[in-house]
Design a protein around this motif. Structure first.
Motif, mmCIF file in Angstrom:
data_model
loop_
_atom_site.group_PDB
_atom_site.id
_atom_site.type_symbol
_atom_site.label_atom_id
_atom_site.label_comp_id
_atom_site.label_asym_id
_atom_site.label_seq_id
_atom_site.Cartn_x
_atom_site.Cartn_y
_atom_site.Cartn_z
ATOM 1 N N ASN A 156 0.833 -1.214 0.000
ATOM 2 C CA ASN A 156 0.000 0.000 0.000
ATOM 3 C C ASN A 156 0.862 1.257 0.000
ATOM 4 O OD1 ASN A 156 0.592 0.666 2.912
ATOM 5 N ND2 ASN A 156 -0.355 -1.348 3.162
ATOM 6 N N LEU A 157 0.202 2.402 0.173
ATOM 7 C CA LEU A 157 0.889 3.692 0.090
ATOM 8 C C LEU A 157 2.019 3.812 1.107
ATOM 9 C CD1 LEU A 157 -0.690 7.097 -0.617
ATOM 10 C CD2 LEU A 157 0.748 6.908 1.399
ATOM 11 N N GLU A 158 1.777 3.395 2.343
ATOM 12 C CA GLU A 158 2.827 3.469 3.364
ATOM 13 C C GLU A 158 4.023 2.581 3.010
ATOM 14 O OE1 GLU A 158 -0.643 4.992 5.825
ATOM 15 O OE2 GLU A 158 -0.344 3.664 4.133
ATOM 16 N N ASP A 159 3.756 1.399 2.448
ATOM 17 C CA ASP A 159 4.841 0.514 2.010
ATOM 18 C C ASP A 159 5.697 1.199 0.949
ATOM 19 O OD1 ASP A 159 4.096 -1.694 3.606
ATOM 20 O OD2 ASP A 159 2.582 -2.273 2.150
ATOM 21 N N GLN A 160 5.021 1.933 0.068
ATOM 22 C CA GLN A 160 5.712 2.638 -1.008
ATOM 23 C C GLN A 160 6.669 3.702 -0.447
ATOM 24 O OE1 GLN A 160 6.485 2.162 -4.061
ATOM 25 N NE2 GLN A 160 4.903 3.033 -5.377
ATOM 26 N N VAL A 161 6.177 4.468 0.527
ATOM 27 C CA VAL A 161 6.998 5.524 1.138
ATOM 28 C C VAL A 161 8.158 4.919 1.926
ATOM 29 C CG1 VAL A 161 7.018 7.473 2.757
ATOM 30 C CG2 VAL A 161 5.060 7.154 1.227
ATOM 31 N N GLU A 162 7.885 3.849 2.669
ATOM 32 C CA GLU A 162 8.941 3.192 3.443
ATOM 33 C C GLU A 162 10.039 2.661 2.520
ATOM 34 O OE1 GLU A 162 6.799 0.234 5.613
ATOM 35 O OE2 GLU A 162 5.739 1.726 6.829
ATOM 36 N N THR A 163 9.643 2.109 1.384
ATOM 37 C CA THR A 163 10.608 1.607 0.408
ATOM 38 C C THR A 163 11.469 2.748 -0.125
ATOM 39 O OG1 THR A 163 9.146 -0.217 -0.233
ATOM 40 C CG2 THR A 163 10.868 0.388 -1.801
ATOM 41 N N PHE A 164 10.844 3.899 -0.338
ATOM 42 C CA PHE A 164 11.570 5.086 -0.801
ATOM 43 C C PHE A 164 12.667 5.465 0.195
ATOM 44 C CE2 PHE A 164 12.065 9.695 -0.384
ATOM 45 C CZ PHE A 164 12.497 10.048 -1.655
ATOM 46 N N PHE A 165 12.319 5.521 1.483
ATOM 47 C CA PHE A 165 13.298 5.919 2.498
ATOM 48 C C PHE A 165 14.393 4.861 2.695
ATOM 49 C CE2 PHE A 165 9.936 8.897 4.122
ATOM 50 C CZ PHE A 165 10.678 10.056 3.933
ATOM 51 N N ILE A 166 14.023 3.587 2.564
ATOM 52 C CA ILE A 166 15.018 2.514 2.657
ATOM 53 C C ILE A 166 16.052 2.672 1.542
ATOM 54 C CG2 ILE A 166 15.378 0.021 2.290
ATOM 55 C CD1 ILE A 166 12.712 -0.411 3.801
ATOM 56 N N ARG A 167 15.564 2.906 0.335
ATOM 57 C CA ARG A 167 16.471 3.043 -0.804
ATOM 58 C C ARG A 167 17.267 4.352 -0.744
ATOM 59 N NH1 ARG A 167 12.513 0.529 -5.553
ATOM 60 N NH2 ARG A 167 12.514 -1.589 -4.709
ATOM 61 N N LEU A 168 16.641 5.386 -0.201
ATOM 62 C CA LEU A 168 17.344 6.656 -0.011
ATOM 63 C C LEU A 168 18.518 6.470 0.947
ATOM 64 C CD1 LEU A 168 17.230 9.780 -0.610
ATOM 65 C CD2 LEU A 168 15.904 9.991 1.501
#
Length: 356
Positions: A156-168
């Motif tokens: 979901n949307l939160e998973d998407q944002v968390e993935t962004f920060f992990i990759r950042l």
């Protein structure tokens, strides 16, 4: 005694009514719940666009996957399709089998048959990463057995944002920071589809509670030894500082748009640079040396991933190190991502690594 029996009878009737109401809601496509009906409508349009008649729903018992289960069940009432509901028991905790049985028992009340796949391979290192590999390997095997070409997950949307920060945090480039795609080919003709990426977790929790009355919490989601958990715990602090998830999602979408444009350019480069011949991959050195470092990294990443049929790509840092070694030593013979990589005359050659 009669009073206790009366109370038990009333509880049973309430439970029966609850199940009856849930089935009515599912059959009606949530039509009496405006917000949830809107979610179902978008979900239905997405599934219709794929033009598939058979789906596998990845179930965990959490609110996201139970919401996906409910939406898929509602879709099955309205459309002639075959849906398999599958839970992978990673066998990482003592009570994992008991939890899987509880989820199966819960879903059975709503005429949903849950298939439980138990992992028998010990997972001791890189637990979350290895668990993902095991999960998708078991799901892929099930798909091949049942001739299923589409897996739906509840990201979901939160998973998407968390993935962004992990990759950042790992220094990812444009391709990594644009986060998860809605559709990924994971092997051969099997597609992984994430139809809930645009929806917030709170809305999925509403669906789970409305239909099933409960959901199961994974205790590892609170374990701060995992990077994703630590990032998840930052949400409140970030929003207090003025960085809310809606803003991050807008940035992710902008990055994804740029990624798609770049992908068109990259695909042309890859076609002119990489050639598969029998059991080897050949990278044309002349064309390879003309492209910049980012494109070189992507050529290797795609070549290794496609050649080995891996679900996850090799880390960029490792590929950059590989490129430097090949450049420094003409006769280098290296291994990476399940491949033996060597430089021969006008080509870089990739062969599959044979492990004893």
């Amino acid at each position: 005694k009669k009073n206790i029996q009366k109370q038990a009878s009333l509880c049973y009737k309430k439970l029966s009514m609850s199940k009856k109401n849930s089935n009515v809601i599912l059959k009606n496509g949530f039509k009496n719940y405006e917000e949830l009906s809107h979610i179902y409508s978008i979900f239905k349009k997405k599934l219709n666009s794929f033009k598939k008649k058979t789906f596998l729903i990845a179930v965990s018992g959490g609110p996201d996957s139970l919401a996906l289960t409910a939406l898929a069940k509602s879709y099955s009432y309205e459309n002639k399709c075959k849906i398999y509901y599958v839970l992978v028991d990673h066998n990482l905790r003592k009570n994992s089998s008991h939890e899987a049985k509880s989820v199966k028992k819960l879903l059975k009340k709503y005429q949903i048959i849950l298939n439980v796949l138990k992992n028998k391979k010990p997972i001791e290192k890189n637990i979350q990463s290895e668990a993902r590999v095991v999960r998708y390997n078991l799901l892929k095997s099930f798909c091949k057995k049942k001739k299923i070409k589409t897996i739906l997950t509840a990201h979901n949307l939160e998973d998407q944002v968390e993935t962004f920060f992990i990759r950042l945090s790992r220094g990812s480039g444009l391709h990594g920071l644009s986060s998860m795609k809605q559709i990924n080919k994971i092997e051969g003709n099997i597609n992984l589809i994430r139809p809930l990426l645009d929806f917030k977790k709170i809305k999925l929790i509403k669906i789970s509670k409305l239909i099933f009355g409960k959901y199961y919490k994974d205790p590892t989601n609170k374990n701060t030894k995992y990077l994703r958990t630590r990032i998840r715990n930052l949400q409140e602090s970030l929003e207090t500082s003025g960085i809310n998830y809606d803003q991050v999602i807008r940035s992710i979408r902008n990055l994804a748009s740029s990624r798609d444009t770049l992908d068109q350019y990259f695909n042309k480069i890859y076609k002119n640079t990489v050639n598969k011949k029998n059991s080897i991959i050949m990278i044309n050195l002349k064309n390879f040396n003309k492209i910049n470092q980012e494109m070189k990294m992507r050529v290797f990443k795609k070549a290794i991933k496609d050649f080995t049929k891996a679900y996850y790509s090799t880390r960029s840092k490792k590929i950059f190190n590989l490129i430097d070694k090949i450049k420094a030593k003409k006769n280098a013979k290296l291994t990476l991502g399940g491949c033996i990589i060597s430089r021969e005359k006008n080509h870089i050659i990739l062969k599959k690594e044979i492990k004893n």
